[in-house]
Design a protein around this motif. Sequence first.
Motif, PDB file in Angstrom:
ATOM      1  N   THR A  71     -10.060   0.864 -12.279  1.00  0.00           N
ATOM      2  CA  THR A  71      -9.747   0.912 -10.849  1.00  0.00           C
ATOM      3  C   THR A  71     -10.556  -0.108 -10.069  1.00  0.00           C
ATOM      4  OG1 THR A  71      -9.364   3.300 -11.130  1.00  0.00           O
ATOM      5  CG2 THR A  71      -9.494   2.466  -8.878  1.00  0.00           C
ATOM      6  N   ALA A  72     -11.841  -0.241 -10.399  1.00  0.00           N
ATOM      7  CA  ALA A  72     -12.695  -1.215  -9.716  1.00  0.00           C
ATOM      8  C   ALA A  72     -12.210  -2.636  -9.958  1.00  0.00           C
ATOM      9  CB  ALA A  72     -14.142  -1.060 -10.175  1.00  0.00           C
ATOM     10  N   ALA A  73     -11.681  -2.906 -11.154  1.00  0.00           N
ATOM     11  CA  ALA A  73     -11.187  -4.246 -11.453  1.00  0.00           C
ATOM     12  C   ALA A  73     -10.056  -4.637 -10.505  1.00  0.00           C
ATOM     13  CB  ALA A  73     -10.713  -4.312 -12.905  1.00  0.00           C
ATOM     14  N   PHE A  74      -9.123  -3.712 -10.256  1.00  0.00           N
ATOM     15  CA  PHE A  74      -8.016  -4.018  -9.348  1.00  0.00           C
ATOM     16  C   PHE A  74      -8.488  -4.058  -7.897  1.00  0.00           C
ATOM     17  CE2 PHE A  74      -5.439  -3.420 -13.016  1.00  0.00           C
ATOM     18  CZ  PHE A  74      -4.260  -4.103 -12.754  1.00  0.00           C
ATOM     19  N   ALA A  75      -9.487  -3.250  -7.563  1.00  0.00           N
ATOM     20  CA  ALA A  75     -10.041  -3.309  -6.210  1.00  0.00           C
ATOM     21  C   ALA A  75     -10.712  -4.660  -5.964  1.00  0.00           C
ATOM     22  CB  ALA A  75     -11.037  -2.164  -6.007  1.00  0.00           C
ATOM     23  N   LEU A  76     -11.446  -5.159  -6.954  1.00  0.00           N
ATOM     24  CA  LEU A  76     -12.088  -6.463  -6.808  1.00  0.00           C
ATOM     25  C   LEU A  76     -11.052  -7.578  -6.710  1.00  0.00           C
ATOM     26  CD1 LEU A  76     -15.049  -6.053  -9.318  1.00  0.00           C
ATOM     27  CD2 LEU A  76     -15.182  -6.135  -6.823  1.00  0.00           C
ATOM     28  N   ALA A  77      -9.961  -7.448  -7.475  1.00  0.00           N
ATOM     29  CA  ALA A  77      -8.890  -8.440  -7.391  1.00  0.00           C
ATOM     30  C   ALA A  77      -8.286  -8.470  -5.990  1.00  0.00           C
ATOM     31  CB  ALA A  77      -7.811  -8.138  -8.430  1.00  0.00           C
ATOM     32  N   CYS A  78      -8.108  -7.288  -5.417  1.00  0.00           N
ATOM     33  CA  CYS A  78      -7.559  -7.192  -4.060  1.00  0.00           C
ATOM     34  C   CYS A  78      -8.567  -7.694  -3.029  1.00  0.00           C
ATOM     35  CB  CYS A  78      -7.173  -5.740  -3.779  1.00  0.00           C
ATOM     36  SG  CYS A  78      -6.201  -5.507  -2.280  1.00  0.00           S
ATOM     37  N   LEU A  79      -9.848  -7.507  -3.312  1.00  0.00           N
ATOM     38  CA  LEU A  79     -10.881  -7.997  -2.406  1.00  0.00           C
ATOM     39  C   LEU A  79     -10.893  -9.521  -2.377  1.00  0.00           C
ATOM     40  CD1 LEU A  79     -13.333  -7.382  -0.576  1.00  0.00           C
ATOM     41  CD2 LEU A  79     -14.743  -7.341  -2.648  1.00  0.00           C
ATOM     42  N   ILE A  80     -10.728 -10.128  -3.551  1.00  0.00           N
ATOM     43  CA  ILE A  80     -10.701 -11.581  -3.630  1.00  0.00           C
ATOM     44  C   ILE A  80      -9.469 -12.151  -2.932  1.00  0.00           C
ATOM     45  CG2 ILE A  80     -10.507 -13.536  -5.221  1.00  0.00           C
ATOM     46  CD1 ILE A  80     -12.074 -11.820  -7.241  1.00  0.00           C
ATOM     47  N   ARG A  81      -8.329 -11.505  -3.181  1.00  0.00           N
ATOM     48  CA  ARG A  81      -7.080 -11.977  -2.567  1.00  0.00           C
ATOM     49  C   ARG A  81      -6.180 -10.783  -2.312  1.00  0.00           C
ATOM     50  NH1 ARG A  81      -4.325 -16.998  -2.728  1.00  0.00           N
ATOM     51  NH2 ARG A  81      -2.777 -16.923  -1.054  1.00  0.00           N
ATOM     52  N   PRO A  82      -6.146 -10.269  -1.069  1.00  0.00           N
ATOM     53  CA  PRO A  82      -5.291  -9.119  -0.768  1.00  0.00           C
ATOM     54  C   PRO A  82      -3.843  -9.380  -1.144  1.00  0.00           C
ATOM     55  CG  PRO A  82      -6.783  -9.551   1.056  1.00  0.00           C
ATOM     56  CD  PRO A  82      -6.928 -10.712   0.101  1.00  0.00           C
ATOM     57  N   VAL A  83      -3.157  -8.321  -1.561  1.00  0.00           N
ATOM     58  CA  VAL A  83      -1.782  -8.457  -2.036  1.00  0.00           C
ATOM     59  C   VAL A  83      -0.809  -8.591  -0.877  1.00  0.00           C
ATOM     60  CG1 VAL A  83      -2.262  -7.100  -4.103  1.00  0.00           C
ATOM     61  CG2 VAL A  83      -1.432  -5.949  -2.043  1.00  0.00           C
ATOM     62  N   THR A  84       0.338  -9.131  -1.197  1.00  0.00           N
ATOM     63  CA  THR A  84       1.478  -9.097  -0.286  1.00  0.00           C
ATOM     64  C   THR A  84       2.542  -8.244  -0.949  1.00  0.00           C
ATOM     65  OG1 THR A  84       2.375 -11.102  -1.300  1.00  0.00           O
ATOM     66  CG2 THR A  84       0.965 -11.378   0.644  1.00  0.00           C
ATOM     67  N   SER A  85       3.480  -7.761  -0.163  1.00  0.00           N
ATOM     68  CA  SER A  85       4.462  -6.841  -0.727  1.00  0.00           C
ATOM     69  C   SER A  85       5.822  -7.044  -0.084  1.00  0.00           C
ATOM     70  CB  SER A  85       4.003  -5.388  -0.517  1.00  0.00           C
ATOM     71  OG  SER A  85       4.876  -4.485  -1.152  1.00  0.00           O
ATOM     72  N   ARG A  86       6.851  -6.844  -0.889  1.00  0.00           N
ATOM     73  CA  ARG A  86       8.223  -6.904  -0.393  1.00  0.00           C
ATOM     74  C   ARG A  86       8.720  -5.484  -0.169  1.00  0.00           C
ATOM     75  NH1 ARG A  86      10.611 -11.168  -4.929  1.00  0.00           N
ATOM     76  NH2 ARG A  86       9.307 -12.965  -4.347  1.00  0.00           N
ATOM     77  N   GLY A  87       8.943  -5.119   1.073  1.00  0.00           N
ATOM     78  CA  GLY A  87       9.431  -3.786   1.385  1.00  0.00           C
ATOM     79  C   GLY A  87       8.294  -2.786   1.538  1.00  0.00           C
ATOM     80  N   SER A  88       8.665  -1.558   1.853  1.00  0.00           N
ATOM     81  CA  SER A  88       7.683  -0.499   2.076  1.00  0.00           C
ATOM     82  C   SER A  88       7.809   0.567   0.993  1.00  0.00           C
ATOM     83  CB  SER A  88       7.891   0.145   3.455  1.00  0.00           C
ATOM     84  OG  SER A  88       9.206   0.668   3.561  1.00  0.00           O
ATOM     85  N   VAL A  89       6.731   1.331   0.826  1.00  0.00           N
ATOM     86  CA  VAL A  89       6.692   2.382  -0.178  1.00  0.00           C
ATOM     87  C   VAL A  89       7.349   3.640   0.381  1.00  0.00           C
ATOM     88  CG1 VAL A  89       5.207   3.808  -1.635  1.00  0.00           C
ATOM     89  CG2 VAL A  89       4.579   1.438  -1.144  1.00  0.00           C
ATOM     90  N   VAL A  90       8.353   4.144  -0.317  1.00  0.00           N
ATOM     91  CA  VAL A  90       9.026   5.370   0.111  1.00  0.00           C
ATOM     92  C   VAL A  90       8.058   6.539  -0.041  1.00  0.00           C
ATOM     93  CG1 VAL A  90      10.941   6.942  -0.355  1.00  0.00           C
ATOM     94  CG2 VAL A  90      11.279   4.459  -0.548  1.00  0.00           C
ATOM     95  N   LEU A  91       7.874   7.289   1.042  1.00  0.00           N
ATOM     96  CA  LEU A  91       6.969   8.435   1.057  1.00  0.00           C
ATOM     97  C   LEU A  91       5.540   8.050   0.659  1.00  0.00           C
ATOM     98  CD1 LEU A  91       9.226  11.181  -0.618  1.00  0.00           C
ATOM     99  CD2 LEU A  91       8.797  10.825   1.820  1.00  0.00           C
ATOM    100  N   GLY A  92       5.162   6.808   0.947  1.00  0.00           N
ATOM    101  CA  GLY A  92       3.849   6.330   0.538  1.00  0.00           C
ATOM    102  C   GLY A  92       2.709   7.147   1.113  1.00  0.00           C
ATOM    103  N   ARG A  93       2.757   7.428   2.392  1.00  0.00           N
ATOM    104  CA  ARG A  93       1.685   8.199   3.029  1.00  0.00           C
ATOM    105  C   ARG A  93       1.645   9.622   2.477  1.00  0.00           C
ATOM    106  NH1 ARG A  93      -1.632   7.950   7.310  1.00  0.00           N
ATOM    107  NH2 ARG A  93      -2.189   9.894   8.379  1.00  0.00           N
ATOM    108  N   THR A  94       2.827  10.211   2.268  1.00  0.00           N
ATOM    109  CA  THR A  94       2.892  11.577   1.731  1.00  0.00           C
ATOM    110  C   THR A  94       2.266  11.651   0.340  1.00  0.00           C
ATOM    111  OG1 THR A  94       4.910  12.030   2.981  1.00  0.00           O
ATOM    112  CG2 THR A  94       4.428  13.467   1.103  1.00  0.00           C
ATOM    113  N   PHE A  95       2.610  10.682  -0.512  1.00  0.00           N
ATOM    114  CA  PHE A  95       2.049  10.655  -1.855  1.00  0.00           C
ATOM    115  C   PHE A  95       0.535  10.449  -1.811  1.00  0.00           C
ATOM    116  CE2 PHE A  95       6.412   9.296  -3.414  1.00  0.00           C
ATOM    117  CZ  PHE A  95       6.662  10.506  -4.049  1.00  0.00           C
ATOM    118  N   ALA A  96       0.080   9.551  -0.931  1.00  0.00           N
ATOM    119  CA  ALA A  96      -1.352   9.255  -0.852  1.00  0.00           C
ATOM    120  C   ALA A  96      -2.140  10.491  -0.416  1.00  0.00           C
ATOM    121  CB  ALA A  96      -1.598   8.096   0.119  1.00  0.00           C
ATOM    122  N   VAL A  97      -1.632  11.182   0.585  1.00  0.00           N
ATOM    123  CA  VAL A  97      -2.311  12.394   1.057  1.00  0.00           C
ATOM    124  C   VAL A  97      -2.293  13.475  -0.017  1.00  0.00           C
ATOM    125  CG1 VAL A  97      -2.212  14.275   2.745  1.00  0.00           C
ATOM    126  CG2 VAL A  97      -1.872  11.910   3.492  1.00  0.00           C
ATOM    127  N   GLY A  98      -1.145  13.646  -0.661  1.00  0.00           N
ATOM    128  CA  GLY A  98      -1.049  14.657  -1.716  1.00  0.00           C
ATOM    129  C   GLY A  98      -1.992  14.384  -2.866  1.00  0.00           C
TER     130      GLY A  98
END
Length: 260
Positions: free
Chosen positions: A178-205
Amino acid sequence: MIADRRRALWFACFWIAVGVGSYVLGVQLEMGQRAEDTVLDAAEFTTSPPPPLNLVSIPSVAIALGVVALIALVAHGIRRALVVTVVPVLAIIASQLLKQVWLTRPQLFELDVPNTFPSGHMTVFTVVTAALIWAVPSAIRGFVTIAGAVLLSAVGWQLLAYGWHRPSDVLGGIALGTAAFALACLIRPVTSRGSVVLGRTFAVGLVLAGWIVVAAALVLGAIAAWNGNAATLLSAGQFGCIGAATLASRALLLLSTPRS
């Protein structure tokens, strides 16, 4: 982008702290070594575990990362495909270097016991799951994250149930991936096509479920310390690994989706 880097920094620090804390408590302290030795004694060791634990091999990992890279290329482009290929490979190499070269296991009460921190199997499953979460189209990322949390929980449970690893090893593998992907995102934040369906609901759950299971692990650990029951201590370790797997899956979901 600043908000994405701030979030990535938080997750990187948190999971590095989990990894370091697991190593110090489980490997460097005699009390931790004795507790984890009790967990190993309570396990039923086997060299022929059922899936998913028996699926790890160099060819299978290479094929899985190749498929994930292809999915990422189609869904998000070359940059994401490179990330989900390079980061897992570097994390897997780091896992082996940490275990075999850089970290040691002091012989506090056992003799000639090799270092097994962090778990290579847990690292592999974590980074491949993370890569898949990052690779799939945004519309289904939340559902893939839930499946990934279940997979990582099953692997962590098996690694302890079959005596392949100690709890600290499993937590270290989850933390490293998990830290490896966090560091990768820290170096260069990701971009994304579209939004995550129920993303907030899944994250909270996931965060609620994760901390509830961690709390259950702490309760079981306290009970085991009180009555000295090895099976209860094994269950405490398994619940702790499930909680960590669930929280890691949430982190990977959030890291793979930019705020902006």
